[in-house]
Design a protein around this motif. Structure first.
Motif, PDB file in Angstrom:
ATOM      1  N   PRO A   1      -7.606   7.774   0.944  1.00  0.00           N
ATOM      2  CA  PRO A   1      -7.308   6.560   1.730  1.00  0.00           C
ATOM      3  C   PRO A   1      -8.355   5.480   1.528  1.00  0.00           C
ATOM      4  O   PRO A   1      -9.508   5.773   1.207  1.00  0.00           O
ATOM      5  N   ASN A   2      -7.938   4.239   1.715  1.00  0.00           N
ATOM      6  CA  ASN A   2      -8.854   3.117   1.591  1.00  0.00           C
ATOM      7  C   ASN A   2      -9.683   2.994   2.863  1.00  0.00           C
ATOM      8  O   ASN A   2      -9.148   2.987   3.960  1.00  0.00           O
ATOM      9  N   ILE A   3     -11.011   2.901   2.689  1.00  0.00           N
ATOM     10  CA  ILE A   3     -11.880   2.802   3.867  1.00  0.00           C
ATOM     11  C   ILE A   3     -12.591   1.464   3.927  1.00  0.00           C
ATOM     12  O   ILE A   3     -13.539   1.304   4.692  1.00  0.00           O
ATOM     13  N   ASP A   4     -12.138   0.488   3.122  1.00  0.00           N
ATOM     14  CA  ASP A   4     -12.718  -0.849   3.185  1.00  0.00           C
ATOM     15  C   ASP A   4     -12.354  -1.468   4.537  1.00  0.00           C
ATOM     16  O   ASP A   4     -11.177  -1.688   4.822  1.00  0.00           O
ATOM     17  N   PRO A   5     -13.326  -1.764   5.400  1.00  0.00           N
ATOM     18  CA  PRO A   5     -13.001  -2.274   6.737  1.00  0.00           C
ATOM     19  C   PRO A   5     -12.393  -3.662   6.736  1.00  0.00           C
ATOM     20  O   PRO A   5     -11.802  -4.088   7.722  1.00  0.00           O
ATOM     21  N   LEU A   6     -12.535  -4.382   5.621  1.00  0.00           N
ATOM     22  CA  LEU A   6     -12.004  -5.742   5.562  1.00  0.00           C
ATOM     23  C   LEU A   6     -10.564  -5.790   5.074  1.00  0.00           C
ATOM     24  O   LEU A   6      -9.907  -6.810   5.173  1.00  0.00           O
ATOM     25  N   VAL A   7     -10.080  -4.684   4.496  1.00  0.00           N
ATOM     26  CA  VAL A   7      -8.701  -4.644   3.995  1.00  0.00           C
ATOM     27  C   VAL A   7      -8.068  -3.351   4.488  1.00  0.00           C
ATOM     28  O   VAL A   7      -8.252  -2.287   3.911  1.00  0.00           O
ATOM     29  N   VAL A   8      -7.330  -3.439   5.562  1.00  0.00           N
ATOM     30  CA  VAL A   8      -6.750  -2.238   6.169  1.00  0.00           C
ATOM     31  C   VAL A   8      -5.231  -2.200   6.084  1.00  0.00           C
ATOM     32  O   VAL A   8      -4.627  -1.145   6.276  1.00  0.00           O
ATOM     33  N   ASP A   9      -4.607  -3.330   5.819  1.00  0.00           N
ATOM     34  CA  ASP A   9      -3.141  -3.392   5.857  1.00  0.00           C
ATOM     35  C   ASP A   9      -2.557  -3.186   4.463  1.00  0.00           C
ATOM     36  O   ASP A   9      -1.972  -4.082   3.866  1.00  0.00           O
ATOM     37  N   LEU A  10      -2.706  -1.966   3.921  1.00  0.00           N
ATOM     38  CA  LEU A  10      -2.154  -1.626   2.617  1.00  0.00           C
ATOM     39  C   LEU A  10      -1.096  -0.537   2.784  1.00  0.00           C
ATOM     40  O   LEU A  10      -1.273   0.396   3.560  1.00  0.00           O
ATOM     41  N   GLU A  11      -0.007  -0.682   2.030  1.00  0.00           N
ATOM     42  CA  GLU A  11       1.095   0.280   2.092  1.00  0.00           C
ATOM     43  C   GLU A  11       1.076   1.157   0.834  1.00  0.00           C
ATOM     44  O   GLU A  11       1.293   0.663  -0.268  1.00  0.00           O
ATOM     45  N   PRO A  12       0.799   2.468   0.964  1.00  0.00           N
ATOM     46  CA  PRO A  12       0.818   3.340  -0.217  1.00  0.00           C
ATOM     47  C   PRO A  12       2.251   3.658  -0.639  1.00  0.00           C
ATOM     48  O   PRO A  12       3.101   3.972   0.195  1.00  0.00           O
ATOM     49  N   LEU A  13       2.514   3.563  -1.928  1.00  0.00           N
ATOM     50  CA  LEU A  13       3.841   3.871  -2.457  1.00  0.00           C
ATOM     51  C   LEU A  13       3.873   5.248  -3.107  1.00  0.00           C
ATOM     52  O   LEU A  13       4.805   6.016  -2.893  1.00  0.00           O
ATOM     53  N   VAL A  14       2.866   5.527  -3.925  1.00  0.00           N
ATOM     54  CA  VAL A  14       2.729   6.831  -4.572  1.00  0.00           C
ATOM     55  C   VAL A  14       1.271   7.249  -4.457  1.00  0.00           C
ATOM     56  O   VAL A  14       0.374   6.461  -4.753  1.00  0.00           O
ATOM     57  N   ILE A  15       1.030   8.473  -4.006  1.00  0.00           N
ATOM     58  CA  ILE A  15      -0.329   9.006  -3.931  1.00  0.00           C
ATOM     59  C   ILE A  15      -0.423  10.162  -4.923  1.00  0.00           C
ATOM     60  O   ILE A  15       0.369  11.108  -4.876  1.00  0.00           O
ATOM     61  N   MET A  16      -1.389  10.058  -5.840  1.00  0.00           N
ATOM     62  CA  MET A  16      -1.578  11.049  -6.894  1.00  0.00           C
ATOM     63  C   MET A  16      -2.893  11.795  -6.668  1.00  0.00           C
ATOM     64  O   MET A  16      -3.910  11.171  -6.355  1.00  0.00           O
ATOM     65  N   ARG A  17      -2.853  13.087  -6.832  1.00  0.00           N
ATOM     66  CA  ARG A  17      -4.070  13.909  -6.729  1.00  0.00           C
ATOM     67  C   ARG A  17      -4.459  14.373  -8.138  1.00  0.00           C
ATOM     68  O   ARG A  17      -3.684  15.040  -8.821  1.00  0.00           O
ATOM     69  N   GLU A  18      -5.679  14.016  -8.528  1.00  0.00           N
ATOM     70  CA  GLU A  18      -6.167  14.351  -9.869  1.00  0.00           C
ATOM     71  C   GLU A  18      -7.367  15.288  -9.752  1.00  0.00           C
ATOM     72  O   GLU A  18      -8.261  15.084  -8.937  1.00  0.00           O
ATOM     73  N   ARG A  19      -7.385  16.306 -10.577  1.00  0.00           N
ATOM     74  CA  ARG A  19      -8.511  17.229 -10.613  1.00  0.00           C
ATOM     75  C   ARG A  19      -9.776  16.515 -11.083  1.00  0.00           C
ATOM     76  O   ARG A  19      -9.729  15.608 -11.904  1.00  0.00           O
TER      77      ARG A  19
ATOM     78  N   ALA B   1      -3.876   5.914  -5.123  1.00  0.00           N
ATOM     79  CA  ALA B   1      -2.563   5.451  -4.671  1.00  0.00           C
ATOM     80  C   ALA B   1      -2.212   4.122  -5.311  1.00  0.00           C
ATOM     81  O   ALA B   1      -3.087   3.296  -5.597  1.00  0.00           O
ATOM     82  N   MET B   2      -0.915   3.941  -5.535  1.00  0.00           N
ATOM     83  CA  MET B   2      -0.381   2.617  -5.836  1.00  0.00           C
ATOM     84  C   MET B   2      -0.040   1.976  -4.502  1.00  0.00           C
ATOM     85  O   MET B   2       0.710   2.566  -3.706  1.00  0.00           O
ATOM     86  N   VAL B   3      -0.584   0.798  -4.239  1.00  0.00           N
ATOM     87  CA  VAL B   3      -0.418   0.178  -2.928  1.00  0.00           C
ATOM     88  C   VAL B   3       0.035  -1.270  -3.058  1.00  0.00           C
ATOM     89  O   VAL B   3      -0.205  -1.931  -4.073  1.00  0.00           O
ATOM     90  N   VAL B   4       0.681  -1.762  -2.011  1.00  0.00           N
ATOM     91  CA  VAL B   4       1.041  -3.174  -1.883  1.00  0.00           C
ATOM     92  C   VAL B   4       0.621  -3.634  -0.497  1.00  0.00           C
ATOM     93  O   VAL B   4       0.391  -2.831   0.401  1.00  0.00           O
ATOM     94  N   ARG B   5       0.515  -4.950  -0.327  1.00  0.00           N
ATOM     95  CA  ARG B   5       0.178  -5.480   0.985  1.00  0.00           C
ATOM     96  C   ARG B   5       1.346  -5.359   1.953  1.00  0.00           C
ATOM     97  O   ARG B   5       1.155  -5.124   3.145  1.00  0.00           O
ATOM     98  N   ASN B   6       2.543  -5.504   1.423  1.00  0.00           N
ATOM     99  CA  ASN B   6       3.734  -5.480   2.267  1.00  0.00           C
ATOM    100  C   ASN B   6       4.894  -4.954   1.439  1.00  0.00           C
ATOM    101  O   ASN B   6       5.034  -5.300   0.259  1.00  0.00           O
ATOM    102  N   LEU B   7       5.730  -4.125   2.052  1.00  0.00           N
ATOM    103  CA  LEU B   7       6.855  -3.555   1.317  1.00  0.00           C
ATOM    104  C   LEU B   7       7.837  -4.615   0.844  1.00  0.00           C
ATOM    105  O   LEU B   7       8.639  -4.364  -0.059  1.00  0.00           O
ATOM    106  N   ALA B   8       7.760  -5.814   1.412  1.00  0.00           N
ATOM    107  CA  ALA B   8       8.638  -6.896   0.965  1.00  0.00           C
ATOM    108  C   ALA B   8       8.380  -7.246  -0.497  1.00  0.00           C
ATOM    109  O   ALA B   8       9.266  -7.785  -1.176  1.00  0.00           O
ATOM    110  N   ALA B   9       7.186  -6.927  -1.000  1.00  0.00           N
ATOM    111  CA  ALA B   9       6.881  -7.205  -2.404  1.00  0.00           C
ATOM    112  C   ALA B   9       7.825  -6.461  -3.331  1.00  0.00           C
ATOM    113  O   ALA B   9       8.112  -6.908  -4.455  1.00  0.00           O
TER     114      ALA B   9
END
Length: 312
Positions: free
Chosen positions: A145-163, A266-274
């Motif tokens: 997850p993103n822990i940047d306190p200045l950017v919190v409104d992100l929508e994850p689309l795909v989350i990938m786990r890599e070794r 994760a691949m993220v967007v600011r808003n799902l409207a994108a």
């Protein structure tokens, strides 16, 4: 009140410095100060507490989300006009993921949309978060997850786990017992290589650095070369060393007293409207194909996207 004043205000908040903000905006410090004084006079409040680090007053903290909303709306309008003139898709990615995720997906995307401009930017976590915040890009690939306190409104689309395997050169691996302890490994290598794959180092990675006689923090390229020469060991994301491991130039080891690591991105967007833009949705789907081949998909929300179309 104008956009230059608001952008300067936002930049100072992010950098906590008039000097750094001015350099980022390519203006003089005097110009930055003048813009803030004019904005404060217009609002009738003091926005900053000036000092070695510039911090927001209570009034400044209250005004910040409104200023950013105005900046964002203006940028969205600008992007909308630009897309009317010509098709364009813009994304940003962590540097280590540009080659494994973007190259092949971009080729497939441009076969379908040969006239569309594509902008791919790379950077560190904070830089990508800033690009998304400032609407410079439409989609980002970053640690999650993103822990940047200045950017919190992100929508994850795909989350990938890599070794993230621990690797050493083949020469060092040949000297190790089948199930080595971390002490036996460290006795054979002169240093630990620290790579900032995470926003905050997991305890296993931090413990390895603490146990080492010496450590170095390096970007991926020189870190990989150091490992190949047998001059260090480190936790590398699998995509950065998979070719070397297949060629047996590097060997993955699993010390008995160390837990394996992974990194989520994760691949993220600011808003799902994108994703109402079919061309952007198609590009994201192409990148998701590469994600599935490179790691484990632990969350996939692409079903929120309408079925792909062939026209923007």
């Amino acid at each position: 009140m104008d956009l230059d004043q608001l952008r300067t205000f936002d930049r100072i908040v992010r950098d906590q410095s008039f000097t750094k903000a001015a350099a980022h905006l390519n203006i003089t410090q005097a110009t930055a100060s003048m813009r803030i004084r004019a904005l404060e006079q217009l609002l009738g409040v003091q926005l900053f507490v000036r000092g070695r680090l510039v911090t927001l007053t209570d009034q400044g903290m209250t005004f910040l989300p409104y200023a950013r909303r105005i900046i964002g709306t203006a940028q969205e309008g600008r992007e909308a006009l630009r897309r009317v003139e010509r098709g364009r898709v813009s994304i940003a990615s962590l540097r280590t993921l540009v080659s494994p995720l973007i190259t092949e997906s971009l080729i497939r995307f441009q076969e379908k949309y040969p006239a569309v401009d594509v902008v791919v930017r790379e950077g560190r976590q904070a830089q990508i978060a800033a690009m998304l915040h400032e609407r410079e890009v439409e989609m980002g690939i970053l640690c999650w997850p993103n822990i940047d306190p200045l950017v919190v409104d992100l929508e994850p689309l795909v989350i990938m786990r890599e070794r993230v395997p621990l690797v050493v050169s083949a020469e060092i691996a040949a000297k190790l017992p089948p199930k080595p302890s971390i002490e036996e490994v460290l006795a054979l290598v002169p240093r630990v290589i620290a790579l900032r794959w995470w926003q905050a180092d997991p305890e296993t990675a931090a413990a390895l650095v603490r146990l080492a006689k010496t450590s170095v923090e390096l970007p991926t390229g020189p870190a990989r070369r150091l490992a190949l020469k047998g001059e260090g060991l480190g936790f590398f994301v699998n995509s950065a060393v998979s070719n070397d491991v297949r060629a047996e130039r590097l060997v993955e080891i699993a010390p008995t007293d160390f837990e394996p690591l992974h990194r989520d991105t994760a691949m993220v967007v600011r808003n799902l409207a994108a994703l109402e833009r079919p061309m952007l949705a198609d590009f994201i789907r192409e990148i998701a194909v590469e994600c599935a081949q490179m790691g484990e998909i632990i969350d996939n929300r692409l079903d929120v996207v309408a079925p792909s179309k062939t026209q923007a």
